[in-house]
Design a protein around this motif. Structure first.
Motif, PDB file in Angstrom:
ATOM      1  N   UNK A 226       0.885  -1.197   0.129  1.00 37.49           N
ATOM      2  CA  UNK A 226      -0.062   0.058  -0.108  1.00 37.49           C
ATOM      3  C   UNK A 226       0.886   1.219   0.019  1.00 37.49           C
ATOM      4  N   UNK A 227       1.998   1.305   0.738  1.00 36.63           N
ATOM      5  CA  UNK A 227       2.702   2.576   0.730  1.00 36.63           C
ATOM      6  C   UNK A 227       3.445   2.604  -0.314  1.00 36.63           C
ATOM      7  N   UNK A 228       3.895   1.658  -0.826  1.00 33.19           N
ATOM      8  CA  UNK A 228       4.604   1.767  -2.306  1.00 33.19           C
ATOM      9  C   UNK A 228       3.649   2.230  -3.409  1.00 33.19           C
ATOM     10  N   UNK A 275       7.826 -13.157  -0.143  1.00 32.24           N
ATOM     11  CA  UNK A 275       7.227 -12.083  -0.605  1.00 32.24           C
ATOM     12  C   UNK A 275       7.775 -10.666  -0.314  1.00 32.24           C
ATOM     13  N   UNK A 276       8.296 -10.661   0.811  1.00 29.67           N
ATOM     14  CA  UNK A 276       8.984  -9.347   1.363  1.00 29.67           C
ATOM     15  C   UNK A 276      10.208  -8.723   0.562  1.00 29.67           C
ATOM     16  N   UNK A 277      10.871 -10.051   0.056  1.00 29.78           N
ATOM     17  CA  UNK A 277      12.113  -9.605  -0.523  1.00 29.78           C
ATOM     18  C   UNK A 277      11.866  -9.498  -2.056  1.00 29.78           C
ATOM     19  N   UNK A 278      10.612 -10.135  -2.631  1.00 29.94           N
ATOM     20  CA  UNK A 278      10.316 -10.226  -4.032  1.00 29.94           C
ATOM     21  C   UNK A 278       9.665  -8.842  -4.485  1.00 29.94           C
ATOM     22  N   UNK A 279       9.199  -8.103  -3.670  1.00 26.62           N
ATOM     23  CA  UNK A 279       8.182  -7.072  -3.844  1.00 26.62           C
ATOM     24  C   UNK A 279       8.978  -5.982  -4.422  1.00 26.62           C
ATOM     25  N   UNK A 809       8.596   2.593   0.977  1.00 27.30           N
ATOM     26  CA  UNK A 809       7.396   1.499   1.116  1.00 27.30           C
ATOM     27  C   UNK A 809       7.738   0.287   2.194  1.00 27.30           C
ATOM     28  N   UNK A 810       8.953   0.150   2.620  1.00 27.93           N
ATOM     29  CA  UNK A 810       9.274  -0.928   3.464  1.00 27.93           C
ATOM     30  C   UNK A 810       9.669  -0.399   4.963  1.00 27.93           C
ATOM     31  N   UNK A 811       9.398   0.944   5.117  1.00 32.13           N
ATOM     32  CA  UNK A 811       9.497   1.520   6.551  1.00 32.13           C
ATOM     33  C   UNK A 811       8.430   0.707   7.619  1.00 32.13           C
ATOM     34  N   UNK A 812       7.321   0.520   6.973  1.00 35.43           N
ATOM     35  CA  UNK A 812       6.277  -0.095   7.717  1.00 35.43           C
ATOM     36  C   UNK A 812       6.859  -1.170   8.523  1.00 35.43           C
ATOM     37  N   UNK A 813       7.847  -2.197   8.028  1.00 33.46           N
ATOM     38  CA  UNK A 813       8.212  -3.129   8.661  1.00 33.46           C
ATOM     39  C   UNK A 813       9.145  -2.893   9.951  1.00 33.46           C
ATOM     40  N   UNK A 824      14.927  -6.543   8.008  1.00 33.87           N
ATOM     41  CA  UNK A 824      14.631  -6.727   6.631  1.00 33.87           C
ATOM     42  C   UNK A 824      14.295  -5.224   6.170  1.00 33.87           C
ATOM     43  N   UNK A 825      13.357  -4.786   7.140  1.00 35.10           N
ATOM     44  CA  UNK A 825      12.882  -3.304   6.651  1.00 35.10           C
ATOM     45  C   UNK A 825      14.061  -2.235   6.640  1.00 35.10           C
ATOM     46  N   UNK A 826      14.716  -2.336   7.410  1.00 29.72           N
ATOM     47  CA  UNK A 826      15.899  -1.461   7.920  1.00 29.72           C
ATOM     48  C   UNK A 826      16.930  -1.586   6.768  1.00 29.72           C
ATOM     49  N   UNK A 827      17.275  -2.619   6.572  1.00 31.23           N
ATOM     50  CA  UNK A 827      18.370  -3.011   5.379  1.00 31.23           C
ATOM     51  C   UNK A 827      17.713  -2.481   4.044  1.00 31.23           C
TER      52      UNK A 827
END
Length: 865
Positions: A226-228, A275-279, A809-813, A824-827
């Motif tokens: 959603x954020x992306x 899924x988290x990596x592929x997005x 997009x991945x900051x919500x993690x 994962x989100x931080x990296x």
């Protein structure tokens, strides 16, 4: 080629859409067959020596994975040793024994073990420690006094300060631990336990992580999507256009996970993150394409021609960025960790799916949009542009790139300084992992882990097996001694004795059973034979044979030898007194306890007997207890192997490694008795093993992928200089991120190790686009600075948009309750942001030193000034 492929897909877009829908439908239909595996043991192959040994030792001593339940009362002056708390403890123990999946026979609790107490000299009463709920404080005090006299219980089933009672719950299978833990909580609530209840242990941590992992996937992945979506909508101002990369990402994830599940692989902790990596990987290339398309399309334009032009220019960068990312993850298939191999292989497959969809679906989708929709998008994009036809973002990038070229000394110097600091930080990295630390500090499992390990000797377990070697040689020595006796008998005229002996040997000794068991059977047969003999001379030879057999039996029963038990006790004392472990329990502790009660009950007799016969007597006495089977947790029935149960207050690999090193040091200074060998087992030790193999495997994978990507860059640009230049953002990004990780004390664990491969693919992505677009611009302008200005407009904007889309997009993690998702989100955010900054600042600065070194067009023309 890219342009022709785009036009072909636009012209046949219905076939493209149909093929994609068919692929998604077929592979997606396999997802309901999902099987989940959260067991870290499976990080090692089935035939890995340490794992095989671990499983053999668990089977040999009938060891089980256990949940640790802690009942804490810090308010009452007597702690848990008050009638109400002990009554709750008794009832909770009975309730836990009834839970499906709990091995009732092996459960350990004050309400499920014996009180070992002398009835009279030479006689012990084995009565239940808590035969029923105590009704008076006096009864509770007696229970406390009994526990404090029994070292095997103190610190394990009750804290030394009396504030906590423990229940060790053995499980039939690890994968029921989360359910069992919930049923224990429900039972405590039903009983009305008023004390604080804490539940922890590696099995429940692993299983709970598996449950919450998939719950988090259902939250984090859609939220990140959603954020992306919103960030891309901000840039492109068109919902229909932005739907394209989102649909592409969904198709990629569904197809990849469907294939993984459909081919029979379990979804492990690693593969759950696919899924988290592929997005981001799936979205990256399509954002480049759509960014260029949005910047070039004009109201009333020909979408087919614009998209063909975009794909012709971006075909090579898109292809090579996908291939480098695929190589980075494919390198994980060469690690010795099966779940990591599966993760790497299927991520690579997903990357290739995303590549194919970017080259086919994106053009087909853009070409299918109504002209009215595209015109509205173009008008909105134009409205956001300034008079120079460059957005504020692009203007800032252009100014920044030109500033970097002028301040190249400062930029490069800063990079060198950061690299030096990064190298120092990398040297500070600590390799460490612990399944309990996969949860945030405030998670109930983390809280329980802290509370219970502060009160008890430790909730983490490791086992040290001591095994007597040379047993087979003892059998051969017996055969030789018996041969001499039967030869004497034959000379004395008893020729048939030798034949009968050989027959008994074949019947009772030949075979695969433990030698001690076989010799016991042989001794019984000889005794039966002696009972029938009337000739005293013949009987004398049989008695000598029986003595030889009994002597060998004694020699094989190594761990009835006080000397060997004393060595074990010395090792335990060394480890506990030096703070390496919280507690150790072994056959030596059991024998000393029984020996004390047999002799006097006084502390002075808490020692090992002087003879093997004394040890045997103590063990024979224990067979009269309610739980005689507990003996076989510490020694095998033939007494050729013994087990030391170690409790550790920490499950960190570093702490387990220190225990291993402490044992090695003790063995070096105090060699074990002759013929005794040591082996390790236990979940904490297995975690140490797979972490070590993971680090070595990941390092090899990272280095090999780095070399392959470098070769690919040289091949793509057909230039050694450009190949090395393309690797600069990748090298600096990896070094800096890992350097910061070392400086802030972040441990190198499983998620961090795997993210190394992601950084290879994403960090080189932007460099490929920057260099390739620079070459194209230079071919048009023939002058370095003009080409740089051109690249710092549209291509740089695309790079920055891409970085922002993924990073934001991945900051919500970061809000996830599970630490691997936070990592994962931080990296991901760090990799995207840092590699984009380095690409847009460092590459212009480096090129500005000697443009002709990197681009032949500059050498052929002017423009190097």
């Amino acid at each position: 080629m890219g342009g022709r492929l785009a036009q072909w897909c636009i012209d046949r877009r219905r076939w493209v859409f149909a093929a994609i829908l068919l692929m998604v439908a077929v592979l997606g239909a396999m997802i309901p067959q999902i099987r989940i595996d959260t067991d870290p043991e499976n990080m090692l192959p089935d035939d890995q020596p340490a794992r095989v040994l671990h499983e053999n030792i668990e089977k040999q001593f009938t060891l089980h994975d256990r949940i640790v339940v802690g009942q804490v009362n810090a308010e009452d002056p007597q702690g848990v040793f008050n009638p109400e708390s002990l009554a709750d403890h008794y009832r909770l123990t009975r309730a836990i024994e009834e839970i499906d999946g709990v091995i009732e026979r092996d459960l350990l609790s004050m309400a499920a073990v014996d009180n070992v107490e002398q009835a009279a000299p030479g006689t012990i009463d084995y009565d239940w420690l808590i035969p029923g709920p105590p009704e008076t404080q006096q009864a509770a005090d007696r229970i406390r006094a009994a526990v404090e006299r029994l070292p095997m219980y103190s610190g394990t089933l009750a804290s030394e300060d009396g504030t906590a009672a423990g229940i060790l719950v053995p499980l039939e299978s690890k994968d029921v631990s989360h359910r069992v833990a919930n049923e224990i909580r429900a039972a405590a609530q039903r009983i009305g336990v008023e004390d604080e209840l804490y539940i922890t242990g590696q099995p429940v941590a692993q299983d709970t992580f598996g449950v919450q992992m998939f719950q988090q996937m259902g939250i984090s992945a859609p939220l990140a999507g959603l954020v992306i979506f919103l960030v891309m909508l901000y840039f492109f101002r068109s919902v229909p256009l932005v739907l394209a990369p989102m649909l592409l990402a969904m198709a990629t994830v569904i197809s990849t996970m469907g294939l993984l599940i459909g081919t029979g692989f379990t979804v492990h902790i690693m593969s759950s993150m696919i899924p988290i990596f592929l997005m981001p990987i799936a979205v990256v290339a399509s954002v480049h394409v759509l960014s260029s398309f949005a910047d070039r399309y004009r109201p009333g334009g020909d979408a087919r021609a614009v998209m063909a032009g975009v794909m012709e220019q971006l075909y090579k960068p898109v292809l090579f960025t996908a291939l480098t990312t695929a190589v980075g993850f494919a390198s994980l298939m060469f690690t010795p960790i099966p779940p990591v191999q599966v993760f790497g292989g299927f991520i690579s497959f997903g990357v290739l799916i995303a590549l194919i969809l970017t080259l086919t679906f994106i053009p087909a989708y853009a070409g299918s949009l109504p002209r009215k929709t595209l015109d509205k998008m173009a008008q909105r994009v134009r409205q956001d542009q300034d008079a120079e036809h460059s957005s504020r973002l692009c203007a800032a990038l252009e100014a920044g790139g030109q500033w970097a070229g002028r301040r190249r000394n400062w930029i490069v110097g800063t990079l060198v300084a950061l690299s030096v600091v990064a190298v120092y930080g990398i040297n500070q990295i600590q390799i460490n992992d612990n399944p309990t630390r996969w949860f945030k500090a405030g998670h109930p499992i983390r809280v329980a882990d802290q509370v219970l390990n502060e009160r008890f000797a430790g909730t983490y377990e490791a086992y040290l097996r001591l095994r007597q070697t040379g047993i087979g040689e003892m059998g051969e020595q017996l055969r030789e001694r018996a041969g001499a006796i039967t030869a004497e008998a034959q000379e004395a005229g008893y020729a048939e004795l030798g034949e009968r002996w050989q027959r008994l040997w074949r019947e009772h000794v030949d075979g695969d059973r433990p030698l001690g068991t076989r010799l016991e059977s042989l001794a019984v047969a000889i005794s039966d034979r002696l009972f029938t003999l009337s000739d005293p001379d013949r009987a004398a030879y049989w008695e000598r044979l029986l003595d030889a057999v009994e002597q060998t039996r004694t020699e094989t029963r190594a761990f009835q030898d006080p000397e060997k038990l004393a060595w074990i006790a010395g090792l335990e004392r060394h480890l506990v007194e030096n703070g390496h472990i919280g507690k150790a329990t072994s056959l030596a502790d059991l024998v000393k306890t029984i020996n004390r009660e047999l002799i006097s009950g006084d502390a002075a007799d808490y020692r090992l007997p002087d003879t093997p016969g004394g040890v045997a007597q103590a063990l024979l006495s224990f067979q009269s207890s309610h739980r005689p089977h507990d003996l076989w947790r510490f020694v095998t029935p033939d007494y050729t192997a013994a087990n030391v149960w170690m409790q550790l207050p920490s499950g960190d690999n570093q702490d387990m490694q220190r225990v291993v090193e402490a044992v090695d040091a003790y063995v070096a200074e105090n060699p074990p008795p002759e013929g005794v060998e040591l082996d390790w087992a236990g979940a904490t030790y297995i975690n140490l093993v797979w972490q070590g193999e993971m680090v070595e495997g990941m390092l090899l994978a990272l280095l090999s992928a780095f070399v392959v990507v470098l070769v690919m860059m040289i091949g793509l640009f057909r230039s050694l200089a450009l190949g090395l230049l393309a690797m600069a953002p990748l090298t600096v990004t990896i070094a800096f991120i890992y350097g910061v990780m070392g400086l802030v004390g972040k441990n190198y664990d499983m998620p961090v190790a795997v993210l190394s491969s992601l950084s290879i693919g994403l960090s080189v992505d932007f460099a490929i686009h920057f260099i390739q677009r620079t070459r194209s611009a230079l071919a048009e302008t023939g002058e370095w600075r003009s080409a740089l200005v051109q690249v710092l407009r549209e291509p740089a904007c695309a790079i920055t948009r891409n970085a922002l889309v993924i990073a934001v997009g991945f900051l919500p993690l970061l809000a996830a309750p599970l630490v691997p998702y936070i990592t994962v989100g931080t990296f991901l955010a760090s990799i995207m942001a840092l590699s984009a900054v380095i690409t847009l600042l460092a590459l212009p600065a480096i090129i500005a030193y000697r443009p002709g070194l990197f681009f032949a067009e500059v050498r052929r023309g002017a423009g190097q000034s």
